[in-house]
Design a protein around this motif. Structure first.
Motif, mmCIF file in Angstrom:
data_model
loop_
_atom_site.group_PDB
_atom_site.id
_atom_site.type_symbol
_atom_site.label_atom_id
_atom_site.label_comp_id
_atom_site.label_asym_id
_atom_site.label_seq_id
_atom_site.Cartn_x
_atom_site.Cartn_y
_atom_site.Cartn_z
ATOM 1 N N ALA A 64 0.822 -1.209 0.000
ATOM 2 C CA ALA A 64 0.000 0.000 0.000
ATOM 3 C C ALA A 64 0.857 1.261 0.000
ATOM 4 O O ALA A 64 0.505 2.267 -0.623
ATOM 5 C CB ALA A 64 -0.933 -0.006 1.209
ATOM 6 N N ASN A 65 2.000 1.222 0.670
ATOM 7 C CA ASN A 65 2.881 2.396 0.720
ATOM 8 C C ASN A 65 3.491 2.710 -0.639
ATOM 9 O O ASN A 65 3.702 3.873 -0.976
ATOM 10 C CB ASN A 65 3.990 2.179 1.755
ATOM 11 C CG ASN A 65 3.438 2.099 3.156
ATOM 12 O OD1 ASN A 65 2.469 2.768 3.486
ATOM 13 N ND2 ASN A 65 4.041 1.253 3.977
ATOM 14 N N THR A 66 3.776 1.673 -1.421
ATOM 15 C CA THR A 66 4.358 1.871 -2.750
ATOM 16 C C THR A 66 3.475 2.787 -3.591
ATOM 17 O O THR A 66 3.963 3.655 -4.304
ATOM 18 C CB THR A 66 4.511 0.523 -3.478
ATOM 19 O OG1 THR A 66 5.267 -0.357 -2.655
ATOM 20 C CG2 THR A 66 5.189 0.692 -4.825
ATOM 21 N N TYR A 67 2.179 2.573 -3.496
ATOM 22 C CA TYR A 67 1.220 3.321 -4.316
ATOM 23 C C TYR A 67 0.526 4.442 -3.547
ATOM 24 O O TYR A 67 -0.411 5.045 -4.061
ATOM 25 C CB TYR A 67 0.196 2.354 -4.910
ATOM 26 C CG TYR A 67 0.866 1.360 -5.830
ATOM 27 C CD1 TYR A 67 1.380 1.758 -7.054
ATOM 28 C CD2 TYR A 67 1.036 0.033 -5.454
ATOM 29 C CE1 TYR A 67 2.024 0.865 -7.891
ATOM 30 C CE2 TYR A 67 1.672 -0.877 -6.286
ATOM 31 C CZ TYR A 67 2.169 -0.452 -7.499
ATOM 32 O OH TYR A 67 2.812 -1.338 -8.320
ATOM 33 N N GLU A 68 0.997 4.682 -2.325
ATOM 34 C CA GLU A 68 0.418 5.727 -1.469
ATOM 35 C C GLU A 68 -1.093 5.585 -1.369
ATOM 36 O O GLU A 68 -1.853 6.546 -1.498
ATOM 37 C CB GLU A 68 0.823 7.112 -1.984
ATOM 38 C CG GLU A 68 2.324 7.329 -1.967
ATOM 39 C CD GLU A 68 2.749 8.667 -2.528
ATOM 40 O OE1 GLU A 68 1.897 9.468 -2.956
ATOM 41 O OE2 GLU A 68 3.977 8.911 -2.541
ATOM 42 N N MET A 69 -1.518 4.330 -1.143
ATOM 43 C CA MET A 69 -2.945 4.018 -1.016
ATOM 44 C C MET A 69 -3.135 3.168 0.244
ATOM 45 O O MET A 69 -3.091 1.939 0.185
ATOM 46 C CB MET A 69 -3.445 3.274 -2.253
ATOM 47 C CG MET A 69 -3.324 4.077 -3.526
ATOM 48 S SD MET A 69 -3.778 3.144 -5.003
ATOM 49 C CE MET A 69 -5.545 3.063 -4.819
ATOM 50 N N PRO A 70 -3.305 3.815 1.392
ATOM 51 C CA PRO A 70 -3.432 3.077 2.650
ATOM 52 C C PRO A 70 -4.496 1.976 2.565
ATOM 53 O O PRO A 70 -5.582 2.179 2.035
ATOM 54 C CB PRO A 70 -3.851 4.155 3.658
ATOM 55 C CG PRO A 70 -3.366 5.437 3.055
ATOM 56 C CD PRO A 70 -3.476 5.249 1.566
#
Length: 107
Positions: A64-70
């Motif tokens: 989720a952090n890779t795509y900044e989508m918690p």
């Protein structure tokens, strides 16, 4: 066979080899869920193959952090998108094994 792009079909002899062997169903598993596995699944469908994308048999190093989508579950997200297409089957591995066993019994 070596591939140099996200799709296993792009600039390879994969399609030719599958057709020579009479393959009409491509099962997608492997690495990287949201990149290579996704591109290969779509490319297989575009070439007229039946496609099964085994969601829990793909993997990724991203999160989720890779795509900044918690809260993002990448495998679930990609599986859902493909499933919504209604043209690519997206079972879990155990479900796929049951489907395959049923098909084999019907032969």
């Amino acid at each position: 066979m070596t591939k140099r792009s996200p799709s296993a079909f792009h600039k390879t002899a994969l399609e030719e080899k599958l057709r020579e062997k009479g393959v009409d169903h491509v099962v997608i598993c492997g690495f990287n869920t949201e990149y290579c596995a996704l591109f290969t699944a779509i490319a297989a469908y575009d070439r007229g193959f039946k496609v099964s994308f085994i969601e829990d048999a793909t993997g990724t190093v991203a999160d989720a952090n890779t795509y900044e989508m918690p809260g993002l579950d990448i495998r679930d997200f990609v599986g859902s998108v493909l499933n919504w297409s209604k043209v690519i089957d997206v079972p879990y591995f155990e479900e796929f094994k049951r489907q395959l066993a049923e098909e084999c019994r019907g032969l």
